[in-house]
Design a protein around this motif. Structure first.
Motif, PDB file in Angstrom:
ATOM      1  N   VAL A   4       0.862  -1.184   0.000  1.00  0.00           N
ATOM      2  CA  VAL A   4       0.000   0.000   0.000  1.00  0.00           C
ATOM      3  C   VAL A   4       0.899   1.235   0.000  1.00  0.00           C
ATOM      4  CG1 VAL A   4      -1.723   1.342   1.260  1.00  0.00           C
ATOM      5  CG2 VAL A   4      -1.847  -1.141   1.286  1.00  0.00           C
ATOM      6  N   ARG A   5       0.566   2.182  -0.847  1.00  0.00           N
ATOM      7  CA  ARG A   5       1.284   3.460  -0.899  1.00  0.00           C
ATOM      8  C   ARG A   5       0.267   4.549  -0.592  1.00  0.00           C
ATOM      9  NH1 ARG A   5       6.150   5.071  -3.567  1.00  0.00           N
ATOM     10  NH2 ARG A   5       6.320   2.878  -4.148  1.00  0.00           N
ATOM     11  N   LEU A   6       0.628   5.441   0.346  1.00  0.00           N
ATOM     12  CA  LEU A   6      -0.294   6.502   0.739  1.00  0.00           C
ATOM     13  C   LEU A   6       0.464   7.761   1.081  1.00  0.00           C
ATOM     14  CD1 LEU A   6      -0.749   6.692   4.328  1.00  0.00           C
ATOM     15  CD2 LEU A   6      -0.646   4.311   3.620  1.00  0.00           C
ATOM     16  N   VAL A   7      -0.232   8.883   1.015  1.00  0.00           N
ATOM     17  CA  VAL A   7       0.315  10.160   1.472  1.00  0.00           C
ATOM     18  C   VAL A   7      -0.263  10.400   2.864  1.00  0.00           C
ATOM     19  CG1 VAL A   7       0.449  12.641   1.066  1.00  0.00           C
ATOM     20  CG2 VAL A   7       0.492  11.048  -0.882  1.00  0.00           C
ATOM     21  N   ASN A   8       0.640  10.605   3.830  1.00  0.00           N
ATOM     22  CA  ASN A   8       0.273  10.777   5.228  1.00  0.00           C
ATOM     23  C   ASN A   8       0.652  12.192   5.654  1.00  0.00           C
ATOM     24  OD1 ASN A   8       1.666   9.855   8.334  1.00  0.00           O
ATOM     25  ND2 ASN A   8      -0.504   9.882   7.950  1.00  0.00           N
ATOM     26  N   VAL A   9      -0.316  12.929   6.230  1.00  0.00           N
ATOM     27  CA  VAL A   9      -0.068  14.314   6.646  1.00  0.00           C
ATOM     28  C   VAL A   9      -0.487  14.488   8.101  1.00  0.00           C
ATOM     29  CG1 VAL A   9      -0.640  16.755   6.245  1.00  0.00           C
ATOM     30  CG2 VAL A   9      -0.463  15.174   4.301  1.00  0.00           C
ATOM     31  N   HIS A  10       0.406  15.114   8.875  1.00  0.00           N
ATOM     32  CA  HIS A  10       0.090  15.550  10.242  1.00  0.00           C
ATOM     33  C   HIS A  10       0.077  17.068  10.218  1.00  0.00           C
ATOM     34  CE1 HIS A  10       1.598  11.477  11.001  1.00  0.00           C
ATOM     35  NE2 HIS A  10       0.835  11.507  12.077  1.00  0.00           N
ATOM     36  N   ARG A  11      -1.026  17.654  10.704  1.00  0.00           N
ATOM     37  CA  ARG A  11      -1.210  19.108  10.662  1.00  0.00           C
ATOM     38  C   ARG A  11      -1.718  19.602  11.996  1.00  0.00           C
ATOM     39  NH1 ARG A  11      -2.309  22.211   5.927  1.00  0.00           N
ATOM     40  NH2 ARG A  11      -2.594  20.261   4.845  1.00  0.00           N
ATOM     41  N   PRO A  12      -1.008  20.474  12.710  1.00  0.00           N
ATOM     42  CA  PRO A  12       0.305  21.051  12.431  1.00  0.00           C
ATOM     43  C   PRO A  12       1.407  20.014  12.643  1.00  0.00           C
ATOM     44  CG  PRO A  12      -0.426  21.775  14.599  1.00  0.00           C
ATOM     45  CD  PRO A  12      -1.566  20.988  13.987  1.00  0.00           C
ATOM     46  N   ALA A  13       2.616  20.384  12.237  1.00  0.00           N
ATOM     47  CA  ALA A  13       3.743  19.453  12.263  1.00  0.00           C
ATOM     48  C   ALA A  13       4.184  19.090  13.684  1.00  0.00           C
ATOM     49  CB  ALA A  13       4.918  20.041  11.491  1.00  0.00           C
ATOM     50  N   LEU A  14       4.031  20.017  14.632  1.00  0.00           N
ATOM     51  CA  LEU A  14       4.515  19.802  16.005  1.00  0.00           C
ATOM     52  C   LEU A  14       5.901  19.162  15.951  1.00  0.00           C
ATOM     53  CD1 LEU A  14       1.143  18.553  17.553  1.00  0.00           C
ATOM     54  CD2 LEU A  14       2.053  20.866  17.597  1.00  0.00           C
ATOM     55  N   ALA A  15       6.120  18.069  16.702  1.00  0.00           N
ATOM     56  CA  ALA A  15       7.412  17.371  16.669  1.00  0.00           C
ATOM     57  C   ALA A  15       7.256  15.975  16.069  1.00  0.00           C
ATOM     58  CB  ALA A  15       8.018  17.307  18.068  1.00  0.00           C
ATOM     59  N   PHE A  16       6.285  15.821  15.150  1.00  0.00           N
ATOM     60  CA  PHE A  16       6.071  14.514  14.531  1.00  0.00           C
ATOM     61  C   PHE A  16       7.315  14.025  13.790  1.00  0.00           C
ATOM     62  CE2 PHE A  16       1.553  15.567  15.051  1.00  0.00           C
ATOM     63  CZ  PHE A  16       1.111  14.376  15.608  1.00  0.00           C
ATOM     64  N   GLU A  17       7.978  14.918  13.088  1.00  0.00           N
ATOM     65  CA  GLU A  17       9.159  14.485  12.336  1.00  0.00           C
ATOM     66  C   GLU A  17      10.214  13.919  13.286  1.00  0.00           C
ATOM     67  OE1 GLU A  17      12.384  16.011   9.026  1.00  0.00           O
ATOM     68  OE2 GLU A  17      10.704  17.325   9.548  1.00  0.00           O
ATOM     69  N   ARG A  18      10.470  14.579  14.389  1.00  0.00           N
ATOM     70  CA  ARG A  18      11.436  14.066  15.370  1.00  0.00           C
ATOM     71  C   ARG A  18      10.971  12.728  15.929  1.00  0.00           C
ATOM     72  NH1 ARG A  18      12.762  15.193  21.252  1.00  0.00           N
ATOM     73  NH2 ARG A  18      14.880  14.390  21.421  1.00  0.00           N
ATOM     74  N   PHE A  19       9.692  12.606  16.254  1.00  0.00           N
ATOM     75  CA  PHE A  19       9.131  11.347  16.759  1.00  0.00           C
ATOM     76  C   PHE A  19       9.417  10.217  15.767  1.00  0.00           C
ATOM     77  CE2 PHE A  19       5.575   8.339  16.617  1.00  0.00           C
ATOM     78  CZ  PHE A  19       5.592   7.834  17.901  1.00  0.00           C
ATOM     79  N   PHE A  20       9.093  10.443  14.484  1.00  0.00           N
ATOM     80  CA  PHE A  20       9.274   9.382  13.486  1.00  0.00           C
ATOM     81  C   PHE A  20      10.749   9.095  13.224  1.00  0.00           C
ATOM     82  CE2 PHE A  20       4.920  10.806  12.220  1.00  0.00           C
ATOM     83  CZ  PHE A  20       4.274   9.661  12.685  1.00  0.00           C
ATOM     84  N   ARG A  21      11.594  10.097  13.274  1.00  0.00           N
ATOM     85  CA  ARG A  21      13.036   9.856  13.097  1.00  0.00           C
ATOM     86  C   ARG A  21      13.587   9.039  14.267  1.00  0.00           C
ATOM     87  NH1 ARG A  21      15.430  12.205   8.846  1.00  0.00           N
ATOM     88  NH2 ARG A  21      14.380  13.946   7.805  1.00  0.00           N
ATOM     89  N   ARG A  22      13.098   9.287  15.461  1.00  0.00           N
ATOM     90  CA  ARG A  22      13.527   8.510  16.631  1.00  0.00           C
ATOM     91  C   ARG A  22      13.012   7.071  16.543  1.00  0.00           C
ATOM     92  NH1 ARG A  22      12.314  11.766  21.977  1.00  0.00           N
ATOM     93  NH2 ARG A  22      14.190  10.770  22.779  1.00  0.00           N
ATOM     94  N   LEU A  23      11.753   6.911  16.119  1.00  0.00           N
ATOM     95  CA  LEU A  23      11.208   5.565  15.920  1.00  0.00           C
ATOM     96  C   LEU A  23      12.020   4.822  14.862  1.00  0.00           C
ATOM     97  CD1 LEU A  23       9.031   3.438  16.506  1.00  0.00           C
ATOM     98  CD2 LEU A  23       7.611   4.559  14.762  1.00  0.00           C
TER      99      LEU A  23
END
Length: 178
Positions: free
Chosen positions: A100-119
């Motif tokens: 499955v390929r999908l576009v996933n968006v979190h709005r606002p960004a908050l610290a989601f990018e850091r969370f996912f990079r740590r995961l």
């Protein structure tokens, strides 16, 4: 994975997914965080969770995605999407026999990018599998969720269980990536 620069590709390996960050937190000045997610057949998904201060959306590009929003499961096909309002319990999985390929968006960004990079760092180290398998994996995921409670709160397992597991992790000296 295309020609994306390596710092924008998060290959979660054994978890059965990889992401290409298409709009980073910095790119959007914190407005949103967007990634193309690719989920392997049988991907089990994250625990049932909420984002207290952000909405999340899934737009399926190819394949079929099973999404639970507010206790109701539905299957999204290519061209379909769903937006999960802030504070609404949700999860996803790929029960199909195809990627499955999908576009996933979190709005606002908050610290989601850091969370996912740590995961991602935990997955690459082999310390965490998703869904969490084994006590060490559950402890580390709990610690990560607790440190990112503005971004994500587990519903099942409960926040209380995650808090206890995170405490056990700290007592045992477990460390999260920076």
């Amino acid at each position: 994975m295309g020609s994306a620069s390596q710092d924008r590709v998060l290959d979660f390996g054994p978890m059965g997914m990889w992401w290409e960050i298409t709009q980073s937190t910095a790119d959007t000045d914190g407005e949103l965080f967007e990634a193309v997610n690719v989920l392997a057949p049988g991907f089990g998904g994250p625990p049932l969770h909420i984002h207290p201060d952000a909405e999340e959306s899934y737009a399926v590009v190819s394949g079929t995605l099973d999404v639970c929003v507010g206790g109701e499961w539905r299957t999204l096909a290519a061209g379909e999407s769903v937006t999960v309002p802030a504070g609404t319990a949700h999860t996803l999985k790929n029960q199909s026999g195809a990627e499955v390929r999908l576009v996933n968006v979190h709005r606002p960004a908050l610290a989601f990018e850091r969370f996912f990079r740590r995961l991602h760092a935990l997955a690459c180290s082999g310390k965490v599998k998703f869904p969490p398998e084994g006590l060490r994996s559950a402890i580390l995921v709990s610690m990560l969720f607790r440190e990112h409670s503005r971004e994500v709160i587990s519903v099942r397992p409960s926040r209380r269980v995650m808090k206890v597991l995170a405490l056990v992790g700290r007592i045992l000296g477990y460390k999260l990536p920076p």
